[in-house]
Design a protein around this motif. Sequence first.
Motif, PDB file in Angstrom:
ATOM      1  N   PHE A   1      54.728  33.380 124.300  1.00  0.00           N
ATOM      2  CA  PHE A   1      53.383  32.633 124.087  1.00  0.00           C
ATOM      3  C   PHE A   1      52.375  32.874 123.115  1.00  0.00           C
ATOM      4  O   PHE A   1      51.322  32.530 122.870  1.00  0.00           O
ATOM      5  CB  PHE A   1      52.598  32.840 125.307  1.00  0.00           C
ATOM      6  N   GLY A   2      52.751  33.955 122.356  1.00  0.00           N
ATOM      7  CA  GLY A   2      51.848  34.581 121.430  1.00  0.00           C
ATOM      8  C   GLY A   2      50.778  35.263 121.708  1.00  0.00           C
ATOM      9  O   GLY A   2      49.774  35.499 120.810  1.00  0.00           O
ATOM     10  N   PHE A   3      50.786  36.013 122.928  1.00  0.00           N
ATOM     11  CA  PHE A   3      49.673  36.768 123.220  1.00  0.00           C
ATOM     12  C   PHE A   3      49.569  38.014 122.343  1.00  0.00           C
ATOM     13  O   PHE A   3      50.495  38.459 121.797  1.00  0.00           O
ATOM     14  CB  PHE A   3      50.104  37.327 124.514  1.00  0.00           C
ATOM     15  N   VAL A   4      48.322  38.256 121.969  1.00  0.00           N
ATOM     16  CA  VAL A   4      48.040  39.064 120.868  1.00  0.00           C
ATOM     17  C   VAL A   4      47.478  40.501 121.553  1.00  0.00           C
ATOM     18  O   VAL A   4      46.824  40.659 122.619  1.00  0.00           O
ATOM     19  CB  VAL A   4      46.955  38.772 120.128  1.00  0.00           C
ATOM     20  N   ASP A   5      48.102  41.515 121.218  1.00  0.00           N
ATOM     21  CA  ASP A   5      47.701  42.792 121.557  1.00  0.00           C
ATOM     22  C   ASP A   5      47.391  43.809 120.288  1.00  0.00           C
ATOM     23  O   ASP A   5      47.851  43.618 119.335  1.00  0.00           O
ATOM     24  CB  ASP A   5      48.835  43.725 122.125  1.00  0.00           C
ATOM     25  N   ASP A   6      46.247  44.366 120.700  1.00  0.00           N
ATOM     26  CA  ASP A   6      45.481  45.239 119.494  1.00  0.00           C
ATOM     27  C   ASP A   6      46.029  46.634 119.513  1.00  0.00           C
ATOM     28  O   ASP A   6      45.892  47.223 120.511  1.00  0.00           O
ATOM     29  CB  ASP A   6      43.883  44.875 119.523  1.00  0.00           C
ATOM     30  N   VAL A   7      46.490  47.144 118.275  1.00  0.00           N
ATOM     31  CA  VAL A   7      47.083  48.450 118.308  1.00  0.00           C
ATOM     32  C   VAL A   7      46.276  49.022 117.119  1.00  0.00           C
ATOM     33  O   VAL A   7      46.064  48.503 116.121  1.00  0.00           O
ATOM     34  CB  VAL A   7      48.445  48.559 117.761  1.00  0.00           C
ATOM     35  N   GLU A   8      45.458  50.339 117.359  1.00  0.00           N
ATOM     36  CA  GLU A   8      44.893  50.875 116.532  1.00  0.00           C
ATOM     37  C   GLU A   8      45.408  52.297 116.402  1.00  0.00           C
ATOM     38  O   GLU A   8      45.763  53.107 117.233  1.00  0.00           O
ATOM     39  CB  GLU A   8      43.307  50.950 117.231  1.00  0.00           C
ATOM     40  N   PHE A   9      45.083  52.765 115.032  1.00  0.00           N
ATOM     41  CA  PHE A   9      45.586  54.214 114.687  1.00  0.00           C
ATOM     42  C   PHE A   9      44.295  54.756 114.051  1.00  0.00           C
ATOM     43  O   PHE A   9      43.707  54.195 113.154  1.00  0.00           O
ATOM     44  CB  PHE A   9      46.769  54.391 113.978  1.00  0.00           C
ATOM     45  N   LEU A  10      44.210  56.234 114.287  1.00  0.00           N
ATOM     46  CA  LEU A  10      43.057  56.763 113.656  1.00  0.00           C
ATOM     47  C   LEU A  10      43.755  58.351 113.039  1.00  0.00           C
ATOM     48  O   LEU A  10      43.857  59.058 114.185  1.00  0.00           O
ATOM     49  CB  LEU A  10      41.909  57.001 114.471  1.00  0.00           C
TER      50      LEU A  10
END
Length: 149
Positions: A102-111
């Motif tokens: 379905f193309g659901f978007v997850d946000d992945v962040e790195f610091l």
Amino acid sequence: MSVRRMLNLAAMMSLLVISSCASSPPQGLGVHGGGLSACPSSPNCVYSADPDADRRVEPLPADGSVDAVLDRLAKLVESQPRATVVRRDGAYLHAEFRSRVFGFVDDVEFLYLPSEGLVQMRSAARLGWWDMGVNRARAQRLREQWLRN
């Protein structure tokens, strides 16, 4: 209601759901007070600095310059299916991962925190309440790949 009308309605609803999957990134992404945003109360987010053990994942061990570590992170992200780096700013990197169907978007962040020798990681579903463990599995997979390379 006629079959044709029901099919049209179903098609319109499907388009609405699919188009909502590509929604804009949520507010609160990025670096705030020296760290990433805490996870919401919903069970669709994991974060390596979360005080709640149910949402906590291990950070990535790292050393080297900010550019070298972020270059390595970007390569790791880009090696993943349906993943794109969307922002890189200083020691911060934001990526979007899309689900296959379905193309659901997850946000992945790195610091990257050089003084601590680690990279904080946060992975969160953009929509919905429960993610069936997808973000935890992704964080664990990224960590395993990071440690192997």
